[in-house]
Design a protein around this motif. Sequence first.
Motif, PDB file in Angstrom:
ATOM      1  N   ILE A 144      84.554  21.089  52.200  1.00 46.58           N
ATOM      2  CA  ILE A 144      83.996  22.227  52.939  1.00 46.58           C
ATOM      3  C   ILE A 144      85.001  22.846  53.908  1.00 46.58           C
ATOM      4  CG2 ILE A 144      81.602  21.514  52.629  1.00 46.58           C
ATOM      5  CD1 ILE A 144      81.631  20.705  55.644  1.00 46.58           C
ATOM      6  N   ASP A 145      86.127  22.193  54.111  1.00 47.87           N
ATOM      7  CA  ASP A 145      87.225  22.808  54.862  1.00 47.87           C
ATOM      8  C   ASP A 145      88.031  23.735  53.953  1.00 47.87           C
ATOM      9  OD1 ASP A 145      89.118  23.016  57.189  1.00 47.87           O
ATOM     10  OD2 ASP A 145      90.473  22.096  55.718  1.00 47.87           O
ATOM     11  N   ALA A 146      88.293  23.293  52.718  1.00 51.35           N
ATOM     12  CA  ALA A 146      89.157  24.043  51.803  1.00 51.35           C
ATOM     13  C   ALA A 146      88.450  25.213  51.128  1.00 51.35           C
ATOM     14  CB  ALA A 146      89.748  23.110  50.755  1.00 51.35           C
ATOM     15  N   PRO A 182      72.899  28.614  51.683  1.00 50.77           N
ATOM     16  CA  PRO A 182      72.526  27.214  51.862  1.00 50.77           C
ATOM     17  C   PRO A 182      72.960  26.380  50.660  1.00 50.77           C
ATOM     18  CG  PRO A 182      70.580  28.560  51.469  1.00 50.77           C
ATOM     19  CD  PRO A 182      71.751  29.490  51.506  1.00 50.77           C
ATOM     20  N   CYS A 183      73.399  25.154  50.932  1.00 48.61           N
ATOM     21  CA  CYS A 183      73.893  24.263  49.882  1.00 48.61           C
ATOM     22  C   CYS A 183      73.449  22.823  50.156  1.00 48.61           C
ATOM     23  CB  CYS A 183      75.427  24.253  49.846  1.00 48.61           C
ATOM     24  SG  CYS A 183      76.208  25.845  49.669  1.00 48.61           S
ATOM     25  N   TYR A 201      84.351  33.190  57.214  1.00 47.36           N
ATOM     26  CA  TYR A 201      83.614  32.357  56.262  1.00 47.36           C
ATOM     27  C   TYR A 201      83.836  30.895  56.597  1.00 47.36           C
ATOM     28  CZ  TYR A 201      81.599  31.196  51.683  1.00 47.36           C
ATOM     29  OH  TYR A 201      80.800  30.725  50.681  1.00 47.36           O
ATOM     30  N   ARG A 202      82.749  30.137  56.761  1.00 48.14           N
ATOM     31  CA  ARG A 202      82.861  28.745  57.204  1.00 48.14           C
ATOM     32  C   ARG A 202      81.601  27.981  56.835  1.00 48.14           C
ATOM     33  NH1 ARG A 202      80.687  32.482  60.164  1.00 48.14           N
ATOM     34  NH2 ARG A 202      79.129  31.964  61.695  1.00 48.14           N
ATOM     35  N   ALA A 203      81.707  26.662  56.860  1.00 49.46           N
ATOM     36  CA  ALA A 203      80.548  25.788  56.662  1.00 49.46           C
ATOM     37  C   ALA A 203      79.968  25.460  58.035  1.00 49.46           C
ATOM     38  CB  ALA A 203      80.956  24.520  55.941  1.00 49.46           C
ATOM     39  N   TYR A 259      77.132  27.832  54.076  1.00 52.47           N
ATOM     40  CA  TYR A 259      78.322  28.666  54.227  1.00 52.47           C
ATOM     41  C   TYR A 259      77.868  29.945  54.907  1.00 52.47           C
ATOM     42  CZ  TYR A 259      81.269  25.774  51.203  1.00 52.47           C
ATOM     43  OH  TYR A 259      82.007  24.749  50.670  1.00 52.47           O
ATOM     44  N   ARG A 260      78.538  30.306  55.999  1.00 53.37           N
ATOM     45  CA  ARG A 260      78.191  31.505  56.765  1.00 53.37           C
ATOM     46  C   ARG A 260      79.426  32.372  56.963  1.00 53.37           C
ATOM     47  NH1 ARG A 260      73.147  31.024  58.706  1.00 53.37           N
ATOM     48  NH2 ARG A 260      72.367  28.946  59.147  1.00 53.37           N
TER      49      ARG A 260
END
Length: 154
Positions: A15-17, A113-114, A79-81, A101-102
């Motif tokens: 979720i970083d990459a 949402p994931c 864009y980020r988690a 992810y937003r």
Amino acid sequence: MSETLTARDVFLRVIDAVPKLVAGDASQADVLAALYAEETRVEHPMAPVGDTPILTREAMRTHFAEGPGKSAASGLRDYRAEDVVIHESTDPEVVVAEFTYRGTVNGKDLALPCVYVLRVRDGLIIESRNYTNHLEGSRVFGRLDQLFAALKQL
């Protein structure tokens, strides 16, 4: 000697990459592929046109390079988690992670949402089931026409 990554560690690297990849950093396709075992099984059970499991690291590299790696929406920002909750199971190889992810696209808020269920062995993903809002992803990344065309072919 480096320490083997836990399932939690590997998920956090994913979720970083992914946001970096989606934002246009194509090198993240290789970073992400390196998190998967040579033989793996990645499923997207909620894919609207059906799911074809991805079974190798090289296929994952292609998936990342041709999907999120090329789909950076113009106007995509920040864009980020977020809202990350990791549920560790009684099996140390398995984690279940909920997150969103937003970001913004052309000034409009985006929320995908994931839920991921990962099995990690020897620091590499050997199985993953990724439950994601594909319709919203297609809308945000400008792929609705492609999705509708594919659905018409079913």
